[in-house]
Motif scaffolding. Structure first.
Motif, mmCIF file in Angstrom:
data_model
loop_
_atom_site.group_PDB
_atom_site.id
_atom_site.type_symbol
_atom_site.label_atom_id
_atom_site.label_comp_id
_atom_site.label_asym_id
_atom_site.label_seq_id
_atom_site.Cartn_x
_atom_site.Cartn_y
_atom_site.Cartn_z
ATOM 1 N N LYS A 130 0.652 -1.415 -0.001
ATOM 2 C CA LYS A 130 0.152 0.000 -0.032
ATOM 3 C C LYS A 130 0.847 1.196 -0.159
ATOM 4 C CE LYS A 130 -4.224 -1.751 2.066
ATOM 5 N NZ LYS A 130 -5.289 -1.336 3.054
ATOM 6 N N LEU A 131 2.049 1.178 0.886
ATOM 7 C CA LEU A 131 2.820 2.455 0.693
ATOM 8 C C LEU A 131 3.668 2.603 -0.559
ATOM 9 C CD1 LEU A 131 3.992 2.377 4.515
ATOM 10 C CD2 LEU A 131 2.474 3.918 3.626
ATOM 11 N N GLY A 132 3.788 1.531 -1.096
ATOM 12 C CA GLY A 132 4.537 1.261 -2.270
ATOM 13 C C GLY A 132 3.610 2.089 -3.429
ATOM 14 N N ALA A 133 2.391 1.674 -3.562
ATOM 15 C CA ALA A 133 1.395 2.010 -4.542
ATOM 16 C C ALA A 133 1.206 3.355 -4.184
ATOM 17 C CB ALA A 133 0.146 1.220 -4.374
ATOM 18 N N ALA A 134 1.277 4.044 -2.988
ATOM 19 C CA ALA A 134 0.912 5.598 -2.782
ATOM 20 C C ALA A 134 2.099 6.198 -3.531
ATOM 21 C CB ALA A 134 0.760 5.866 -1.407
ATOM 22 N N SER A 135 3.057 5.690 -3.459
ATOM 23 C CA SER A 135 4.310 6.387 -3.941
ATOM 24 C C SER A 135 4.359 6.552 -5.439
ATOM 25 C CB SER A 135 5.847 5.395 -3.397
ATOM 26 O OG SER A 135 6.768 6.208 -3.909
ATOM 27 N N ARG A 143 4.402 13.271 -12.252
ATOM 28 C CA ARG A 143 4.970 13.567 -13.756
ATOM 29 C C ARG A 143 3.857 13.874 -14.866
ATOM 30 N NH1 ARG A 143 8.099 8.991 -15.685
ATOM 31 N NH2 ARG A 143 8.490 10.425 -17.461
ATOM 32 N N LYS A 144 2.658 13.424 -14.586
ATOM 33 C CA LYS A 144 1.719 13.937 -15.677
ATOM 34 C C LYS A 144 1.046 15.418 -15.293
ATOM 35 C CE LYS A 144 1.543 10.121 -17.590
ATOM 36 N NZ LYS A 144 2.197 9.765 -18.872
ATOM 37 N N SER A 145 1.039 15.958 -14.128
ATOM 38 C CA SER A 145 0.462 16.924 -13.661
ATOM 39 C C SER A 145 1.575 18.383 -13.786
ATOM 40 C CB SER A 145 -0.244 17.033 -12.363
ATOM 41 O OG SER A 145 -0.760 18.321 -11.967
ATOM 42 N N LEU A 176 -4.766 3.592 4.523
ATOM 43 C CA LEU A 176 -3.746 3.932 3.579
ATOM 44 C C LEU A 176 -4.083 3.631 2.040
ATOM 45 C CD1 LEU A 176 -0.960 1.427 5.214
ATOM 46 C CD2 LEU A 176 -1.205 4.024 5.172
ATOM 47 N N ASP A 177 -5.388 3.040 1.769
ATOM 48 C CA ASP A 177 -5.860 3.119 0.439
ATOM 49 C C ASP A 177 -6.151 4.407 -0.066
ATOM 50 O OD1 ASP A 177 -5.960 0.333 -0.161
ATOM 51 O OD2 ASP A 177 -7.529 0.322 1.317
ATOM 52 N N GLY A 178 -6.380 5.426 1.068
ATOM 53 C CA GLY A 178 -6.638 7.240 0.784
ATOM 54 C C GLY A 178 -5.470 7.730 0.271
ATOM 55 N N LEU A 182 -5.454 9.341 -3.456
ATOM 56 C CA LEU A 182 -5.572 10.852 -3.268
ATOM 57 C C LEU A 182 -4.971 11.667 -4.606
ATOM 58 C CD1 LEU A 182 -6.041 13.711 -1.949
ATOM 59 C CD2 LEU A 182 -3.912 13.349 -0.743
ATOM 60 N N PRO A 183 -3.465 11.283 -4.845
ATOM 61 C CA PRO A 183 -2.950 11.772 -6.101
ATOM 62 C C PRO A 183 -3.568 11.598 -7.284
ATOM 63 C CG PRO A 183 -1.538 10.469 -4.859
ATOM 64 C CD PRO A 183 -2.569 10.208 -4.288
ATOM 65 N N LEU A 184 -4.249 10.349 -7.583
ATOM 66 C CA LEU A 184 -5.161 9.938 -8.654
ATOM 67 C C LEU A 184 -6.361 10.809 -8.833
ATOM 68 C CD1 LEU A 184 -4.607 6.164 -8.819
ATOM 69 C CD2 LEU A 184 -3.434 7.855 -10.009
ATOM 70 N N ILE A 185 -6.946 11.216 -7.687
ATOM 71 C CA ILE A 185 -8.069 11.943 -7.467
ATOM 72 C C ILE A 185 -7.790 13.393 -7.989
ATOM 73 C CG2 ILE A 185 -9.995 13.223 -5.993
ATOM 74 C CD1 ILE A 185 -10.085 10.430 -4.599
ATOM 75 N N CYS A 186 -6.626 13.901 -7.450
ATOM 76 C CA CYS A 186 -6.146 15.267 -7.858
ATOM 77 C C CYS A 186 -5.931 15.374 -9.246
ATOM 78 C CB CYS A 186 -4.938 15.625 -7.042
ATOM 79 S SG CYS A 186 -5.165 15.756 -5.079
ATOM 80 N N LEU A 187 -5.470 14.377 -9.690
ATOM 81 C CA LEU A 187 -4.999 14.463 -11.139
ATOM 82 C C LEU A 187 -6.326 14.506 -11.930
ATOM 83 C CD1 LEU A 187 -2.666 14.347 -13.323
ATOM 84 C CD2 LEU A 187 -3.014 11.909 -13.336
ATOM 85 N N GLY A 188 -7.257 13.747 -11.680
ATOM 86 C CA GLY A 188 -8.546 13.803 -12.156
ATOM 87 C C GLY A 188 -9.374 15.339 -12.194
ATOM 88 N N VAL A 189 -9.409 15.684 -10.967
ATOM 89 C CA VAL A 189 -9.725 17.208 -10.649
ATOM 90 C C VAL A 189 -9.206 18.279 -11.605
ATOM 91 C CG1 VAL A 189 -9.959 19.136 -9.174
ATOM 92 C CG2 VAL A 189 -10.822 16.726 -8.471
ATOM 93 N N GLU A 190 -7.805 18.035 -11.703
ATOM 94 C CA GLU A 190 -6.930 18.965 -12.562
ATOM 95 C C GLU A 190 -7.459 18.995 -14.136
ATOM 96 O OE1 GLU A 190 -2.883 18.853 -12.049
ATOM 97 O OE2 GLU A 190 -3.111 19.214 -9.695
ATOM 98 N N TYR A 191 -7.617 17.656 -14.527
ATOM 99 C CA TYR A 191 -7.953 17.216 -15.789
ATOM 100 C C TYR A 191 -9.376 17.898 -15.968
ATOM 101 C CZ TYR A 191 -3.969 14.358 -17.068
ATOM 102 O OH TYR A 191 -2.630 13.843 -17.260
#
Length: 191
Positions: A130-135, A143-145, A176-178, A182-191
């Motif tokens: 979970k911590l690795g996936a968060a990273s 990289r994308k944003s 930890l799933d949050g 979180l970064p993926l939700i932020c990326l979606g909001v920015e798009y």
């Protein structure tokens, strides 16, 4: 008027195909996963946590309730219990709410697939994943944003995966799933 047959140019194969090409394109995400996992696991070993010592990740809530929820779900998965009703809870009761609130994560499969005798190791692997996936999620976001270079993305992702919130929430692994989302939700909001 005569028809001229033109010879089509051969189609070039895509550059960097196969596993080798995939690895060269995505090395930063692999590094973003494994760097915090190795660092956190090294710290666990240094401080004498399982399997290097007598201590474990089973503290506070993880020891008081989660481990029993994971064991019961694992048993139900292997046919020794039910996901609908659990007799081992206090006064027994429905189990869907427990699964939905505490255990509904794709990372729970790690605990369910490993043998019951490895429950402590399975929980440790799940937490590290979970911590690795968060990273990785934060590296992807950066990289994308923000269009950072791959190495900077790895460093930022590692710092995010090893943030104090993530380390503290290893006692409540459902939160930890949050960090992964979180970064993926932020990326979606920015798009």
């Amino acid at each position: 008027m005569a028809n001229k047959k033109t010879k089509a140019a051969p189609i070039a194969p895509p550059q960097g195909g196969g596993v080798k090409g995939w690895l060269s394109r995505n090395w930063s995400y692999l590094a973003a996963f494994f760097l915090p996992v190795v660092l956190i696991y090294s710290a666990y070993l240094f401080f004498g946590l399982y399997p290097a010592g007598n201590h474990s990740v089973l503290v506070l809530d993880l020891n008081g309730q989660y481990v029993y929820y994971f064991e019961a779900l694992r048993d139900a998965f292997h046919g020794d219990g039910s996901i609908l009703y659990n007799w081992t809870r206090n006064l027994s009761g429905g189990y869907q709410g427990i699964i939905g609130y505490y255990l509904a994560s794709p990372f729970t499969l790690i605990v369910m697939l490993l043998p019951r005798t490895m429950i402590l190791g399975a929980l440790l692997i799940m937490i590290l994943c979970k911590l690795g996936a968060a990273s990785v999620a934060f590296c992807y976001y950066a990289r994308k944003s923000k269009h950072v270079k791959p190495l900077i993305g790895v460093l930022l992702g590692t710092m995010f995966g090893m943030c104090s919130y993530g380390i503290i929430q290893t006692i409540d692994p459902m939160w930890l799933d949050g960090l992964v989302c979180l970064p993926l939700i932020c990326l979606g909001v920015e798009y």
